[in-house]
Design a protein around this motif. Structure first.
Motif, short mmCIF file in Angstrom:
data_model
loop_
_atom_site.label_atom_id
_atom_site.label_comp_id
_atom_site.label_asym_id
_atom_site.label_seq_id
_atom_site.Cartn_x
_atom_site.Cartn_y
_atom_site.Cartn_z
N MET A 66 13.29 -7.91 -6.44
CA MET A 66 13.98 -8.65 -7.48
C MET A 66 13.62 -8.13 -8.88
O MET A 66 12.55 -7.64 -9.07
CB MET A 66 13.55 -10.11 -7.44
N LEU A 67 14.54 -8.41 -9.86
CA LEU A 67 14.17 -8.25 -11.29
C LEU A 67 15.01 -7.76 -12.54
O LEU A 67 16.16 -7.48 -12.41
CB LEU A 67 13.02 -7.31 -11.28
N LEU B 250 9.56 -12.89 -7.76
CA LEU B 250 10.32 -12.34 -8.89
C LEU B 250 9.34 -11.76 -9.89
O LEU B 250 8.42 -12.43 -10.35
CB LEU B 250 11.18 -13.41 -9.56
N GLU B 251 9.59 -10.50 -10.24
CA GLU B 251 8.66 -9.76 -11.07
C GLU B 251 8.87 -10.03 -12.56
O GLU B 251 10.00 -10.29 -13.00
CB GLU B 251 8.81 -8.26 -10.82
N HIS B 252 7.79 -9.93 -13.31
CA HIS B 252 7.83 -9.94 -14.77
C HIS B 252 6.82 -8.92 -15.26
O HIS B 252 6.05 -8.38 -14.48
CB HIS B 252 7.53 -11.34 -15.30
N SER C 257 1.56 -7.32 -3.58
CA SER C 257 1.48 -5.90 -3.96
C SER C 257 2.83 -5.42 -4.47
O SER C 257 2.92 -4.67 -5.44
CB SER C 257 0.99 -5.06 -2.78
N HIS C 258 3.92 -5.87 -3.82
CA HIS C 258 5.27 -5.49 -4.27
C HIS C 258 5.52 -5.98 -5.70
O HIS C 258 5.92 -5.20 -6.58
CB HIS C 258 6.30 -6.10 -3.30
N GLU C 259 5.24 -7.24 -5.96
CA GLU C 259 5.53 -7.78 -7.29
C GLU C 259 4.63 -7.16 -8.36
O GLU C 259 5.06 -6.96 -9.51
CB GLU C 259 5.41 -9.31 -7.30
N VAL D 186 3.41 -4.08 -8.35
CA VAL D 186 3.95 -2.73 -8.61
C VAL D 186 5.12 -2.81 -9.58
O VAL D 186 5.30 -1.93 -10.43
CB VAL D 186 4.38 -2.05 -7.28
N HIS D 187 5.90 -3.87 -9.48
CA HIS D 187 7.07 -4.00 -10.36
C HIS D 187 6.70 -3.99 -11.85
O HIS D 187 7.53 -3.66 -12.69
CB HIS D 187 7.82 -5.29 -10.07
N SER D 188 5.47 -4.39 -12.19
CA SER D 188 5.11 -4.36 -13.61
C SER D 188 5.25 -2.93 -14.16
O SER D 188 5.62 -2.73 -15.31
CB SER D 188 3.69 -4.88 -13.82
N TYR E 104 14.21 1.39 -8.15
CA TYR E 104 13.63 0.13 -8.65
C TYR E 104 13.01 -0.67 -7.52
O TYR E 104 11.83 -1.04 -7.56
CB TYR E 104 14.74 -0.67 -9.34
N GLU E 105 13.77 -0.96 -6.47
CA GLU E 105 13.24 -1.75 -5.36
C GLU E 105 12.68 -0.88 -4.23
O GLU E 105 11.68 -1.23 -3.62
CB GLU E 105 14.33 -2.67 -4.79
N GLY E 106 13.34 0.26 -3.99
CA GLY E 106 12.91 1.10 -2.87
C GLY E 106 11.53 1.70 -3.08
O GLY E 106 10.66 1.65 -2.19
N PHE F 226 18.38 -0.92 0.40
CA PHE F 226 17.64 -0.04 -0.51
C PHE F 226 16.15 -0.38 -0.53
O PHE F 226 15.34 0.43 -0.96
CB PHE F 226 18.25 -0.07 -1.92
N TYR F 227 15.77 -1.56 -0.06
CA TYR F 227 14.34 -1.88 0.04
C TYR F 227 13.68 -1.02 1.11
O TYR F 227 12.86 -0.15 0.81
CB TYR F 227 14.13 -3.36 0.37
N ASP F 228 14.03 -1.28 2.38
CA ASP F 228 13.29 -0.62 3.46
C ASP F 228 13.74 0.81 3.72
O ASP F 228 12.94 1.65 4.12
CB ASP F 228 13.39 -1.46 4.74
ZN LIG Z 1 11.28 -6.27 -5.84
#
Ligand SMILES: [Zn+2]
Length: 633
Positions: A1-2, A282-284, A311-313, A315-317, A345-347, A416-418
């Motif tokens: 997400m984001l 949801l990342e910020h 860990s996913h969220e 990394v989004h930073s 972005y997500e992958g 696009f994620y997995d």
């Molecule tokens: Zn994400």
């Protein structure tokens, strides 16, 4: 997400100074420099309603305000405008009648009489109790609330969010605590008053609040604090084991080692623990909204099922907030987003989240490989890949997030994620193999996501920038690699990262730890790789059918109810026993109910139980284990 936009020096300065400095700044920046204030009364959040008063400077003439529509990180027009109620605009002591734009429905207009310098906008926000969806789905219980500011604030129409200055305050139920990445001016008295900031920063900084609350330091002694903040429906659910705290501290160290820098002044994991909220992340820039099950830390299956989320969220930073595709870095909440680079972005985030969960010990090596096997098997089983390339799932993401489960393997989902994970693993293993271990995707990350820590900022990129950074990491035909993997239809999932990484896909007759955790947590039975169905165990309902599988060939369809298996009433055990017996029986009979009508389907299958796993290939260097091994000191 984001999603979000450029660095605002004033906002950063206000955030990083204490309250005393703020007071002196207030003289330099008088109150009228604010574009609005928003006062949120959340005392009735437990019954599903939030009261809001906003104040805007005004001048005579027509004035226009809008409600955020395109929500950062959700990659779509998901702003819950429908749940705004009781909207009244007042100026000079009089009600000012408003009218909605007939096309852009989140925009309202009203006429401000001469002599009126300020208008007040009051409204209620109605909380959704649905647990399906993202931030606008269930966010409150009698014990807690995750407040997303985009849901409780109008803004001056057409303005970039970096250029809008605002100040927020929040009133909570008695004795509730709170946490947010926002700076705080004062928290005594009834309302918490937050530091003035840009609208970008406000929307990027949700507030977690609750009766049962706990904070854990994840970077003790570090000048850039990272904290786990938890609000729960019970005191019990806050009892995170020391081993998990150690793993999260390791996550912080491993992320800093991977990227070599960070782009935040402080970071808060805002973790909601409840059975009654939506479950997602949801990342910020300086926090993440992480909503999980109440007993996340107490139940091993729930913990494993959430083991990729933080860990996913985090990394989004770096990947998503700091580096963002140009099409998603719109800088406002009204410009439509473009998702064609979501495989980065997500992958890439999905891949790095997988890597860091392994390196930090959040997942054991066995759990990490099981997660990889599951992702690879799911992506390979999806036959939608025969008609649409991966990039198209990103381009259509804003619709695909809300798609039904039925026929997902034929429609494709947000793959696009997995599939992104598998593609980036392949790129990583390729670089490691060709450079004989001298280079890796870690070097790409330091290059692409590096730079000085100036706090939150956005550095947009294009496809050419991604290719150039890969090229600078290791010379290869990266344009060709990405064209073939992302932009062209390819009948099979990208498996080279696994095979060239020292492993191969295999089958076993029992579920791996992550697969079992997912089944337990989601109350599903996944027989996608044997007879080709996934079942909602509570409703005995077929969630989806794998195209080309025995179930598909026999005519079974999504949303049919499984009444009986081989003449006996459905249960997961009855189904699985029947599948296990197919090497002898060669067949399974499913009695299904389809809209009141019953029919028996005969499945021709003799493969027995089949669940994906990875088997070691001793002839190839074990890059996968090297990638997942701890790196930080
Ligand atoms: Zn994400």
């Amino acid at each position: 997400m984001l999603r979000r936009q450029a660095f605002h020096p004033l906002a950063a300065a206000l955030e990083s100074f204490g309250a005393a400095v703020l007071l002196s700044l207030a003289i330099v920046f008088p109150a009228h420099a604010l574009d609005f204030t928003v006062a949120v009364d959340a005392r009735e959040a437990p019954r599903g309603i939030i009261h809001i008063v906003q104040s805007f400077p005004a001048k005579a003439g027509t004035m226009s305000l809008s409600y955020p529509r395109w929500i950062p990180g959700e990659h779509g027009p998901t702003g819950p405008n429908l749940d705004v109620a009781g909207l009244v605009v007042k100026g000079g002591g009089k009600v000012l009648p408003w009218r909605r734009d007939v096309v852009t429905m989140e925009t309202i207009r009203f006429d401000v009489p001469a002599g009126v310098g300020n208008v007040d906008v009051t409204f209620d926000f109605l909380l959704d109790n649905s647990t399906a969806g993202f931030t606008s789905a269930a966010c409150a219980t009698p014990n807690l609330l995750l407040l997303s500011w985009n849901e409780v604030a109008f803004y001056p129409t057409g303005r970039k969010s970096d250029g809008i200055q605002c100040q927020a305050s929040l009133t909570l139920p008695d004795r509730w605590q709170h946490a947010t990445a926002l700076g705080t001016v004062s928290s005594g008295g009834a309302a918490i008053k937050f530091s003035p900031c840009s609208f970008t920063t406000l929307v990027d900084s949700p507030v977690l609040c609750g009766r049962y609350f706990k904070t854990v330091e994840l970077a003790p002694g570090d000048s850039v604090p990272v904290r786990l903040r938890m609000a729960c429906d019970s005191e019990e659910g806050l009892k995170i084991p020391d081993s998990q705290v150690d793993a999260l501290r390791s996550l912080v160290r491993e992320a800093r080692t991977l990227f070599g820098t960070q782009h935040f002044h402080h970071y808060d994991f805002l973790v909601t623990l409840s059975e009654h909220t939506a479950h997602f992340g949801l990342e910020h820039h300086q926090c993440s909204d992480d909503r999980g099950r109440e007993r996340w830390w107490l139940d091993d299956d729930l913990r494993r099922n959430h083991s990729n989320l933080l860990s996913h969220e985090f990394v989004h930073s770096w990947n998503g907030k700091f580096r963002r595709p140009v099409g998603l870095a719109t800088g406002d909440y009204f410009t439509p987003m473009q998702g064609d680079l979501l495989w980065v972005y997500e992958g890439l985030t999905q891949y790095l989240g997988f890597v860091l969960a392994g390196r930090s010990g959040i997942r054991t090596p066995d759990e990490a490989r099981d997660g990889l096997a599951r992702a690879a098997a799911q992506i390979e089983a999806g036959r939608g890949r025969e008609w649409r390339p991966l990039v198209d799932t990103g381009t259509e993401a804003q619709l695909l997030y809300g798609a039904r489960d039925a026929w997902q393997d034929w429609r494709r989902s947000v793959d696009f994620y997995d599939e992104g994970l598998l593609t980036w693993l392949e790129a990583d293993v390729l670089i490691r193999t060709q450079s004989k271990g001298a280079k890796s995707l870690d070097d790409f990350c330091k290059r692409f996501h590096g730079g000085p820590n100036r706090g939150p900022e956005v550095k947009p990129y294009t496809l050419d920038d991604v290719i150039a950074a890969l090229q600078a990491t290791w010379p290869y035909d990266w344009a060709g690699f990405l064209r073939e993997h992302i932009y062209e239809v390819r009948p099979h999932a990208p498996m080279n990262g696994i095979t060239a990484g020292g492993w191969r896909m295999a089958w076993k007759d029992s579920l791996g730890p992550i697969q079992k955790a997912s089944e337990v947590a989601n109350k599903e039975v996944d027989e996608s790789y044997s007879i080709g169905i996934r079942v909602d165990d509570k409703e005995a309902r077929v969630i989806d059918v794998v195209p080309g599988s025995p179930a598909d060939q026999a005519g079974v369809a999504p949303d049919m109810k499984l009444a009986a298996v081989n003449g006996r009433k459905y249960s997961s055990d009855v189904l699985r026993d029947a599948i296990a017996a197919t090497p002898q029986s060669g067949r399974i009979e499913l009695l299904c109910e389809n809209k009141e009508f019953f029919r028996t389907y005969l499945l021709d299958y003799r493969g027995g139980s089949k669940h994906p796993t990875l088997a070691r290939d001793n002839g190839v260097r074990d890059w996968v284990s090297e990638i997942l091994a701890p790196h930080a000191h």
